[in-house]
Design a protein around this motif. Structure first.
Motif, short mmCIF file in Angstrom:
data_model
loop_
_atom_site.label_atom_id
_atom_site.label_comp_id
_atom_site.label_asym_id
_atom_site.label_seq_id
_atom_site.Cartn_x
_atom_site.Cartn_y
_atom_site.Cartn_z
N SER A 179 0.84 -1.20 0.00
CA SER A 179 0.00 0.00 0.00
C SER A 179 0.88 1.24 0.00
N VAL A 180 0.28 2.37 -0.35
CA VAL A 180 1.01 3.63 -0.30
C VAL A 180 1.51 3.88 1.11
N ALA A 181 0.66 3.64 2.10
CA ALA A 181 1.01 3.87 3.50
C ALA A 181 2.23 3.05 3.92
N SER A 182 2.24 1.77 3.58
CA SER A 182 3.33 0.90 4.03
C SER A 182 4.65 1.24 3.34
N VAL A 183 4.60 1.58 2.06
CA VAL A 183 5.84 1.91 1.34
C VAL A 183 6.45 3.20 1.89
N LEU A 184 5.63 4.23 2.05
CA LEU A 184 6.16 5.50 2.54
C LEU A 184 6.65 5.39 3.98
N GLU A 185 5.94 4.61 4.80
CA GLU A 185 6.39 4.46 6.19
C GLU A 185 7.73 3.73 6.26
N HIS A 186 7.89 2.67 5.48
CA HIS A 186 9.17 1.96 5.46
C HIS A 186 10.29 2.86 4.93
N HIS A 187 9.94 3.69 3.97
CA HIS A 187 10.92 4.59 3.36
C HIS A 187 11.48 5.57 4.40
N VAL A 188 10.61 6.17 5.19
CA VAL A 188 11.05 7.10 6.23
C VAL A 188 11.74 6.36 7.37
N TRP A 189 11.19 5.24 7.75
CA TRP A 189 11.72 4.44 8.86
C TRP A 189 13.16 4.00 8.59
N THR A 190 13.45 3.66 7.33
CA THR A 190 14.80 3.21 6.99
C THR A 190 15.84 4.25 7.39
#
Length: 301
Positions: A179-190
């Motif tokens: 999902s958009v939410a999961s991709v963006l959250e992982h992106h920032v979290w990294t």
């Protein structure tokens, strides 16, 4: 007068509080603008106007962190408008002055001359400018990420969290990113995790994943990530080994490979986000660094 004394005199003329223009600097050093620029550039590796602009931005960043207002800092730095100062500050630090920088306020310099609070001393040490390609790769990623998060705010929560690519996994240890939410959250979290590892900090708190919260998280981690990469480049630490105590058990990583890892999967996740948001009906650009640089420089690149 020795060459070092003369260089000190030139620097004093550049950094004098009342010398806002090149003519003022040259007059303060008892020189013509042409010879002043030539001598200073040869001695310090940086033109006087560029040096003053950079150092004033460093002072501004420090003042903002102490609680000064953007308006006072903008005019104190010699800008004619808050808007002009905000654009210059955002280009330099990767975030607007309304969000004071965390970490170090120094910008890359070819000569080690920086603003040093609180007494406005000027520090001179061996320093090199960050590799332009690395700087562009890192800055493009940060700017593009901010833009994508802002575009995600246009989606309904249902569309933002909808499973659009079932079973999508970018890295096996990160799990599903469909999902958009999961991709963006992982992106920032990294970046949050890697910066914590580089700084030797504890594992950060994993906060909200809605677009507003992600933008806040991104705005906090962006300058720290940029500062970390600049520091690695400044001291030539690409081959240094990081022992990441956040891993269980702790693992060792070459810093150059860490930066390459982050940039590689950041680019993948940004394009994956575009794919998912287009499927939700949003019209997005290509995320092309060529187009980004042209916008950033007003079409002069």
């Amino acid at each position: 007068m020795t060459g070092r004394d003369r260089l000190r005199e030139l620097l004093d003329a550049v950094l004098d509080e009342d010398h806002h223009r090149l003519d003022d600097m040259a007059e303060g050093a008892y020189s013509s603008p042409y010879h002043f620029t030539r001598q200073l550039t040869a001695g310090a590796g940086e033109p006087p106007v560029a040096m003053r602009r950079r150092v004033m931005l460093e002072r501004a960043a420090w003042q903002l962190r102490q609680g000064a207002s953007v308006t006072d800092v903008a005019f104190g730095a010699g800008y004619d408008s808050v808007e002009g100062f905000s654009r210059a500050f955002s280009r330099a630090y990767g975030q607007p002055p309304s969000r004071p920088t965390s970490g170090h306020h120094w910008l890359p310099a070819p000569n080690g001359i920086h603003f040093h609070p609180p007494t406005s001393l000027w520090v001179h040490s061996n320093e090199v400018t960050m590799n332009p390609l690395t700087e562009q790769l890192v800055q493009h990623d940060l700017d593009d990420t901010a833009d994508l998060i802002d575009r995600a705010k246009q989606l309904s929560d249902e569309d933002y969290r909808a499973i659009r690519l079932p079973g999508a996994v970018v890295l096996s240890w990160d799990g599903d990113e469909s999902s958009v939410a999961s991709v963006l959250e992982h992106h920032v979290w990294t970046k949050e995790v890697w910066v914590a590892a580089i700084e030797g900090a504890d594992l950060p708190e994993r906060r909200g994943d809605e677009p507003a919260a992600l933008r806040e998280r991104h705005d906090e981690i962006a300058p720290r990530w940029l500062a970390a990469v600049r520091d690695i480049d400044r001291r030539g630490g690409w081959d240094d080994v990081l022992v990441d105590a956040l891993c269980e058990p702790p693992e060792s990583f070459q810093l150059g490979s860490v930066v390459a890892h982050v940039l590689t999967y950041a680019a993948h996740r940004r394009q994956l986000t575009r794919l998912l948001m287009r499927s939700a009906g949003l019209d997005l650009d290509h995320g092309d660094p060529i187009e980004w640089l042209r916008r950033r420089t007003g079409g002069n690149a």
